[in-house]
Design a protein around this motif. Structure first.
Motif, short mmCIF file in Angstrom:
data_model
loop_
_atom_site.label_atom_id
_atom_site.label_comp_id
_atom_site.label_asym_id
_atom_site.label_seq_id
_atom_site.Cartn_x
_atom_site.Cartn_y
_atom_site.Cartn_z
N ARG A 1 -25.90 -6.46 -6.76
CA ARG A 1 -27.06 -6.81 -7.22
C ARG A 1 -27.77 -5.68 -7.51
O ARG A 1 -27.67 -4.49 -7.16
N ASP A 2 -28.25 -5.58 -8.74
CA ASP A 2 -28.93 -4.76 -9.51
C ASP A 2 -30.51 -4.82 -8.98
O ASP A 2 -30.71 -5.97 -8.08
N LEU A 3 -31.33 -4.15 -9.50
CA LEU A 3 -32.84 -3.97 -8.94
C LEU A 3 -33.35 -5.47 -9.28
O LEU A 3 -34.04 -5.85 -8.44
N MET A 4 -33.06 -5.81 -10.38
CA MET A 4 -33.95 -7.09 -10.74
C MET A 4 -33.15 -8.54 -9.95
O MET A 4 -33.96 -9.13 -9.78
N GLY A 5 -31.88 -8.11 -9.82
CA GLY A 5 -31.14 -9.27 -8.84
C GLY A 5 -31.93 -9.27 -7.32
O GLY A 5 -31.89 -9.97 -6.85
N ARG A 6 -32.06 -7.94 -6.83
CA ARG A 6 -32.76 -7.98 -5.61
C ARG A 6 -34.08 -8.51 -5.58
O ARG A 6 -34.62 -8.96 -4.64
N ILE A 7 -34.84 -8.38 -6.61
CA ILE A 7 -36.21 -8.71 -6.78
C ILE A 7 -36.26 -10.28 -6.96
O ILE A 7 -37.01 -10.95 -6.16
N LEU A 8 -35.41 -10.77 -7.68
CA LEU A 8 -35.39 -12.29 -8.03
C LEU A 8 -34.50 -13.15 -7.39
O LEU A 8 -34.69 -14.19 -7.18
N GLY A 9 -33.57 -12.23 -6.51
CA GLY A 9 -32.80 -13.12 -5.48
C GLY A 9 -31.35 -13.61 -6.17
O GLY A 9 -30.96 -14.66 -5.90
N TYR A 10 -30.81 -13.04 -6.98
CA TYR A 10 -29.56 -13.14 -7.45
C TYR A 10 -28.52 -12.05 -7.30
O TYR A 10 -28.83 -10.96 -7.37
N GLY A 11 -27.33 -12.34 -7.65
CA GLY A 11 -26.16 -11.44 -7.67
C GLY A 11 -25.05 -11.83 -8.41
O GLY A 11 -24.80 -12.88 -9.14
N GLU A 12 -23.90 -10.88 -8.45
CA GLU A 12 -22.73 -11.23 -9.09
C GLU A 12 -21.73 -10.88 -8.18
O GLU A 12 -21.57 -10.16 -7.33
N PHE A 13 -20.74 -12.10 -8.05
CA PHE A 13 -19.48 -12.15 -7.33
C PHE A 13 -18.62 -11.31 -8.26
O PHE A 13 -18.22 -11.58 -9.41
#
Length: 176
Positions: free
Chosen positions: A124-136
């Protein structure tokens, strides 16, 4: 926690790829953050078109204004297209495999059998942590697979644990 259980109705765009002996365990649409860039482009284009209209006026620059607003309309059409594509993109985990079905006109289904997964992680990048998404990120035994990464997965921690539990089942549970 089961995000989608056997018996829940899945869209036909996903059901047609399931084998008769497998059942769907997880099915999620990718995170709406996929649409952040198109949304920014739409609003940025609208602001630029509005400012250009203000500065150019309607006199002899009428032709330029028409071109500017047609360009913004093309951005709007592109945005609608991206939303339509997002609405049919699904990440699916069945009892046998993982699939990523994408595309509105040209349908692409990438899959990896659960038994072939040797390592799985999420990032998870910073934006992913803020918005609640990630990459498998998935790896298999030295083979090049069609499904290596799945970006924009919602609630990745929960999905990660669920998928890992399927890939690496508890040996004690099989004795019951």
């Amino acid at each position: 926690m089961r995000l989608v259980t056997h018996g829940d109705s899945a869209p036909s765009s996903v059901n047609r790829y399931l084998l008769p002996h497998e059942h769907q365990v997880i099915m999620v649409r990718r995170h709406p953050a996929v649409l952040l860039r198109p949304v920014a482009e739409i609003f940025g284009g609208l602001i630029l078109a509005g400012l250009a209209s203000q500065f150019l006026g309607a006199g002899e620059n009428g032709q330029a204004l028409v071109i500017i607003w047609w360009a913004w309309l093309l951005l709007l059409i592109r945005f609608v297209w991206k939303v339509a594509e997002w609405s049919v993109d699904y990440f699916v985990v069945t009892s046998q495999r993982m699939m990523l079905a994408t595309g509105l006109i040209t349908r692409k289904v990438a899959m990896m059998p659960l038994g072939k997964v040797t390592d799985m992680s999420f990032q998870r990048d910073l934006m992913g942590r803020i918005l609640g998404y990630g990459e498998f990120v998935m790896e298999s035994a030295g083979q090049d697979q069609a499904l290596r990464t799945v970006p924009y997965i919602p609630y990745p921690e929960t999905l990660y644990l669920e998928v890992c539990q399927m890939i690496f089942p508890n040996k004690d549970d099989s004795d019951d």
